[in-house]
Design a protein around this motif. Structure first.
Motif: not given
Length: 700
Positions: A507-508, A510, A528-530, A604, A606, A611, A679-681
């Protein structure tokens, strides 16, 4: 000390019995990592137990989104979701005043279509006690469920796993075996009750058969698996399959003749009625297949009623049954090294869970979706209201395998169709697809692969589980319900403090909100940029706006507006919730458009473990902006000149990607922005550090 007191003491200490050394060694053996991919899994086992919600079992477990959730939703009353209305008062979750909830025979709360949708109440989530009774608010602790908790600590627990339907057993189990419940009206569907009238849509095991993938149902035949009206459900709860093999409600299985694949694999089983109902023999066929190396590629386990954990049956009976299964698997180390076992529950059974489930919008007044919602809204009938089928409430799932050891939590959204998706991912090669799964559900619910570490599975230490010999039934009686009485002096349950390792998520997200100068409306842009579809849920502090949901696919965006001034609202109070603790909350006023008004964006970073806050001052005077970090308690003071924008980079490395920020304006306390999440990396991290904290962040 009495026998029962000593038993409970030993159970609590995990010393009622110890595992044989051979099993401990087997559980510590390394995973098959020949390819370091999902192809190393050669056997998939699905054990579906009955009728327990996530909070009911694991709300007190360390490091999961349970009773210490810092971002639990508020009810229309303004109170926390925990404070469920109860007549003129309210009822908090409570543990009944009994010695051992693991050996307590709780009453069975209502859990049908009507009462569950009424409790959910269009997403308001505020009518549980009125529709389920006081037993809905009961919960367990580690002391009550030491084996379940030990499994969660040893392997991977999923705290965003949902049942498929806000309804009873059969519709949920149809999703496990067929991907839906005849939603399009063909073949006798849609089936939203336990009618069991006989149906004609296709099943996933038939697709497995066509693809040459071996499969089998492990069950006891009870009084028979072929007579209509029985199908394994008997008056003796210690035999049979409790009618939980829902394949037997499809005509193609009912009509399958002995010797044919559907009959041999779905209509056979042990017969312990002929062997003095010895529960050890319930898994004899499974035990023999494991010992001989003939376990199929896909196995489904269906227990007799007394061992399913369905109220009023004791969870301890289920723990004993589950332990037998794991002991059998561990007795063959080579097979265990190639096996993934999913222990999960078919529905919440009427027990409360605080997380509002993701649902598709019923119409544009209820939200929007970039994914078609075809066949996800029940049209209604004379006895049942039109509503989304699901997702349903959260239910426990523990992923037990050599690739999921380590006590992880996985917070990706799953449902029962995720089990099908995992089998597709392992054995399909793109050629095995269950077309019954709707586009919306396939998009929103993951395929469970994120719960595993296939690349480096052998980094964790030896697994040790408490014994379960003391949990085996001492008789074959049906026990009366315990009388559930809420406490006079109520208090929120305490969740175990501390974090646990967390799997990386896809998930990413906003959600950017801004008051509009024309018309006094508030607009939110969802992005959604994930790499996985997500459902945003928007809740308003005003009764003028009901809950809305927004389903957004990767790389896509949606926008919607909430009218304020035109309906007499002077204030904006909107909160956006998403997966894994994602929160964007906006408070402001229409009159504030000409005083202090901010435009806040969070981006984000990452790769940089951070952030970036971009804060624009839209007003004609200097804004004294305060940014409070709710994890550390520290504040950042920023003076932003009129019509100017500032950008601040904040590190989240110290908290493994977690952030919780409140942005306010000193001269206008009515303006508050609250941004929180993770924040997912692409790397594993830790669970939310605020879970289980005494301060109960976000619940002031």
């Amino acid at each position: 000390m009495s026998k029962s007191g000593r038993r409970n003491f030993l159970k609590t200490m995990g010393l009622a019995a110890t595992l044989p050394g051979s099993i401990s060694r087997a559980l510590a053996l390394p995973a098959n990592d020949h390819t370091r991919t999902i192809r190393d899994v050669e056997h998939i086992i699905i054990l579906t137990q009955e009728n327990r919600s996530f909070d009911h079992y694991f709300g007190t477990l360390r490091g999961v989104r349970g009773f210490g959730d810092p971002r639990a939703v508020n009810l229309p009353s303004g109170k926390s979701v925990w404070s469920q209305p109860n007549g003129a008062g309210e009822l908090l979750p409570f543990r009944p005043d009994v010695n051992d909830m693991g050996m307590t025979f709780l009453p069975d709360p209502p859990h049908g279509w009507n009462d569950t949708h009424a409790a959910w109440n269009g997403g308001r989530h505020d009518q549980w006690v009125a529709n389920k009774g006081v037993a809905t608010m009961t919960y367990h602790t580690r002391r009550d469920l030491p084996y379940h908790y030990a499994l969660a600590d040893a392997f991977t627990v999923c705290d965003a796993n949902h049942c498929s339907v806000m309804g009873p057993t059969d519709p949920n189990r149809y999703h496990i075996w067929t991907g839906w419940l005849g939603n399009n009206g063909a073949g006798g569907g849609p089936v939203i009750t336990n009618a069991e009238a006989g149906y004609d849509w296709s099943s996933f095991p038939e697709r497995l058969e066509q693809a040459g993938i071996s499969w089998k149902i492990y069950q006891d035949i009870g009084a028979g698996l072929t007579a209509a009206g029985y199908w394994g459900w008997t008056g003796d709860p210690y035999i049979g399959n409790y009618g939980d093999n829902s394949l037997l409600y499809l005509h193609q299985y009912q009509n399958a003749l002995p010797g044919t694949p559907l009959a041999e694999k779905a209509k056979t089983g042990t017969n312990i009625l002929a062997e003095n109902r010895d529960p050890v023999r319930l898994l004899n066929i499974f035990r023999a297949d494991v010992a001989s190396g003939n376990l199929p590629q896909v196995s489904y386990i269906v227990a007799p009623e007394a061992y399913t954990e369905h109220p009023n049956w004791a969870p301890d009976f289920g723990a004993w049954y589950v332990s037998q299964l794991i002991d059998i698997l561990a007795s063959n180390p080579d097979l265990w090294s190639k096996t993934a076992l999913f222990l999960h529950y078919d529905e919440e059974g009427g027990f409360f869970d605080h997380q509002v489930p993701p649902t598709p919008p019923q119409g544009t007044a209820n939200g929007l979706s970039t994914v078609p919602t075809t066949n996800e809204i029940y049209p209604g009938d004379a006895s049942h209201p039109s509503a989304p089928y699901g997702l349903g409430m959260r239910v426990p799932m523990i992923v037990i395998s050599p690739w999921s050891k380590g006590g992880y939590v996985n917070s990706q959204v799953f449902d029962h169709t995720s089990l099908i998706r995992f089998i597709e991912a392992r054995f399909g090669g793109g050629l095995l697809t269950e077309t019954n799964i709707t586009p919306w559900r396939r998009a929103v619910a993951g395929d469970l692969t994120s719960a595993f570490d296939f690349a480096n599975p052998n980094r964790t230490k030896k697994v040790v589980l408490p014994g379960t010999d003391a949990y085996k039934p001492k008789d074959f009686l049906v026990h009366p319900n315990v009388d559930v009485v809420p406490p006079v002096n109520q208090a929120m349950p305490r969740q175990e403090p501390g974090v646990r390792p967390a799997r990386a998520l896809p998930y990413a997200l906003s959600a950017h909100g801004l008051l509009q100068a024309s018309g006094g409306s508030f607009k939110i842009d969802f992005q959604n940029t994930g790499s996985a579809t997500a459902v945003f849920q928007v809740r308003s502090g005003s009764s003028a706006h009901g809950p809305r949901t927004y389903t957004v696919e990767p790389g896509k965006a949606l926008s919607d507006s909430w009218f304020l001034g035109s309906i007499g609202l002077a204030d904006c109070d909107l909160s956006v919730y998403g997966p894994n603790g994602f929160l964007r909350a906006f408070q402001g006023s229409v009159s504030g458009l000409r005083s202090s008004q901010l435009d806040v964006t969070l981006v984000y970073d990452a790769p940089g473990n951070g952030i970036r806050l971009v804060i624009g001052n839209l007003s004609s005077r200097t804004a004294e902006v305060r940014v409070l970090d709710r994890y550390s308690g520290e504040s950042l003071e920023i003076d932003i000149q009129a019509r100017q924008t500032v950008s601040k980079h904040l590190s989240v490395a110290d908290l493994a990607g977690w952030y919780d920020l409140v942005i306010s304006v000193g001269s206008d306390p009515g303006i508050v922005y609250h941004f929180a999440g993770h924040v997912e990396n692409g790397k594993d991290s830790i669970s939310d550090p605020a879970l289980g904290q005494e301060s109960r962040m976000g619940q002031e």
